[in-house]
Motif scaffolding. Structure first.
Motif, short mmCIF file in Angstrom:
data_model
loop_
_atom_site.label_atom_id
_atom_site.label_comp_id
_atom_site.label_asym_id
_atom_site.label_seq_id
_atom_site.Cartn_x
_atom_site.Cartn_y
_atom_site.Cartn_z
N VAL A 91 8.99 -24.23 100.73
CA VAL A 91 8.61 -24.32 102.13
C VAL A 91 7.14 -24.68 102.22
N ALA A 92 6.81 -25.67 103.01
CA ALA A 92 5.42 -26.06 103.23
C ALA A 92 5.13 -26.00 104.72
N VAL A 93 3.91 -25.63 105.07
CA VAL A 93 3.52 -25.61 106.48
C VAL A 93 2.24 -26.40 106.68
N ALA A 94 2.13 -26.95 107.87
CA ALA A 94 0.90 -27.60 108.33
C ALA A 94 0.48 -26.91 109.61
N VAL A 95 -0.67 -26.25 109.58
CA VAL A 95 -1.21 -25.62 110.78
C VAL A 95 -2.20 -26.59 111.42
N LEU A 96 -1.86 -27.06 112.61
CA LEU A 96 -2.78 -27.91 113.35
C LEU A 96 -3.84 -27.02 113.97
N TYR A 97 -5.09 -27.25 113.59
CA TYR A 97 -6.18 -26.33 113.95
C TYR A 97 -7.30 -27.12 114.60
N HIS A 98 -7.67 -26.70 115.80
CA HIS A 98 -8.79 -27.32 116.49
C HIS A 98 -10.03 -26.48 116.24
N LEU A 99 -11.11 -27.12 115.82
CA LEU A 99 -12.29 -26.37 115.40
C LEU A 99 -12.96 -25.61 116.54
N GLU A 100 -12.66 -25.96 117.79
CA GLU A 100 -13.22 -25.22 118.92
C GLU A 100 -12.19 -24.33 119.60
N LYS A 101 -10.92 -24.71 119.53
CA LYS A 101 -9.87 -23.96 120.24
C LYS A 101 -9.03 -23.07 119.34
N GLY A 102 -9.10 -23.29 118.03
CA GLY A 102 -8.28 -22.50 117.10
C GLY A 102 -6.94 -23.15 116.83
N PRO A 103 -5.94 -22.38 116.36
CA PRO A 103 -4.64 -22.96 115.99
C PRO A 103 -3.89 -23.49 117.21
N LEU A 104 -3.27 -24.65 117.04
CA LEU A 104 -2.55 -25.30 118.12
C LEU A 104 -1.04 -25.34 117.89
N ALA A 105 -0.63 -25.55 116.66
CA ALA A 105 0.80 -25.70 116.38
C ALA A 105 1.04 -25.54 114.88
N VAL A 106 2.30 -25.32 114.53
CA VAL A 106 2.69 -25.18 113.13
C VAL A 106 3.88 -26.10 112.86
N GLY A 107 3.78 -26.92 111.84
CA GLY A 107 4.89 -27.74 111.38
C GLY A 107 5.41 -27.21 110.06
N VAL A 108 6.71 -27.29 109.85
CA VAL A 108 7.33 -26.76 108.64
C VAL A 108 8.14 -27.84 107.95
N GLY A 109 8.04 -27.88 106.63
CA GLY A 109 8.86 -28.78 105.83
C GLY A 109 9.57 -28.00 104.74
N VAL A 110 10.80 -28.40 104.43
CA VAL A 110 11.61 -27.67 103.45
C VAL A 110 12.26 -28.67 102.49
N VAL A 111 12.14 -28.40 101.19
CA VAL A 111 12.78 -29.23 100.17
C VAL A 111 13.63 -28.33 99.29
N PRO A 112 14.94 -28.61 99.12
CA PRO A 112 15.79 -27.78 98.27
C PRO A 112 15.27 -27.75 96.83
N GLU A 113 15.49 -26.63 96.15
CA GLU A 113 14.96 -26.50 94.80
C GLU A 113 15.48 -27.59 93.87
N GLU A 114 16.74 -27.98 94.03
CA GLU A 114 17.31 -28.98 93.13
C GLU A 114 16.67 -30.35 93.30
N ALA A 115 15.98 -30.56 94.41
CA ALA A 115 15.32 -31.85 94.66
C ALA A 115 13.86 -31.85 94.26
N LEU A 116 13.35 -30.70 93.79
CA LEU A 116 11.92 -30.59 93.47
C LEU A 116 11.59 -31.20 92.13
#
Length: 225
Positions: A50-75
């Protein structure tokens, strides 16, 4: 977005790393960047990565979170120095899930402080043509130019075996273990350190990466309650 290549063997992976390393640009500043994506990943044996991307604004703080998932057999196999082939496909999913694109990437991993000059921050930066910085919790490659003082904010250059500058060992808070800061792409060495120093820091990690680390753990627990 271009698909991320999955090499068939280590020789192909090494050749691709060396080729892409020639495209890395070690110039640029992030002083005008406001919207960054902090990237972290979590994995448990037998489960998807599982990987995440936290969209972060340097003046406003966190804005959103995106998630990505790759099955173990595909790694791609877990092999030090080849982390990008394992984690980057999930990171690209996470970035695509964000409501708006970042202006730069802050990655849990190496930039050019890598045996072939292409850690995951550099690999993602070149692949996406985005400024990127690697913030690693452990040393993969290189040596410290001098002992790192215990004081908060202290930094010592990280050098290649030949003495070429790769980045910095940086102590974000007094007495904590150092972080290893190296430019990924389209950022200078000094500018990479200055940007990380400028970020809010509650603990060892800069706040955007601390949040990404927490979100990655939450996302993994949702898959494996």
């Amino acid at each position: 977005m271009m698909p991320f290549p999955k090499p068939e063997d280590l020789q192909t992976a090494m050749a691709l790393q060396r080729s892409l390393a020639e495209r890395v640009i070690l110039e640029g500043s992030l002083r005008n960047a406001k919207r960054i994506a902090a990237l972290d990943a979590s994995h448990k044996r037998g489960k998807p990565l599982v990987a995440v991307a936290v969209l972060y604004h340097l003046e406003k703080g966190p804005l959103a979170v995106g998630v990505g998932v790759v099955p173990e057999e595909a790694l791609f196999p877990y092999i030090p120095g080849f982390l990008s082939f394992r984690e980057a496909p999930a990171y690209l999913q996470a970035l695509q899930a964000l409501p708006e694109p970042p202006e730069a990437l802050l990655v849990d991993g190496q930039g050019i402080a890598h045996p072939r000059g292409l850690g995951i921050a550099s690999h993602l930066g070149v692949h996406l043509d985005l400024p990127s910085i690697g913030v690693a919790k452990s040393l993969l490659y290189g040596r410290l130019e001098a002992p790192l003082p215990l004081e908060a904010g202290s930094a010592v250059r990280l050098l290649s075996p030949e003495g070429r500058p790769l980045g910095y060992a940086y102590r974000s808070r007094k007495g904590v273990k150092p972080l290893f800061i190296s430019p990924g792409h389209r950022v200078g060495l000094e500018e990479a350190l200055a940007f990380v120093k400028h970020l809010p820091t509650r603990s060892r990690l800069p706040e955007p990466l601390r949040l990404a680390h927490l979100e990655a753990g939450k996302a993994l627990r949702r898959l494996d309650p």
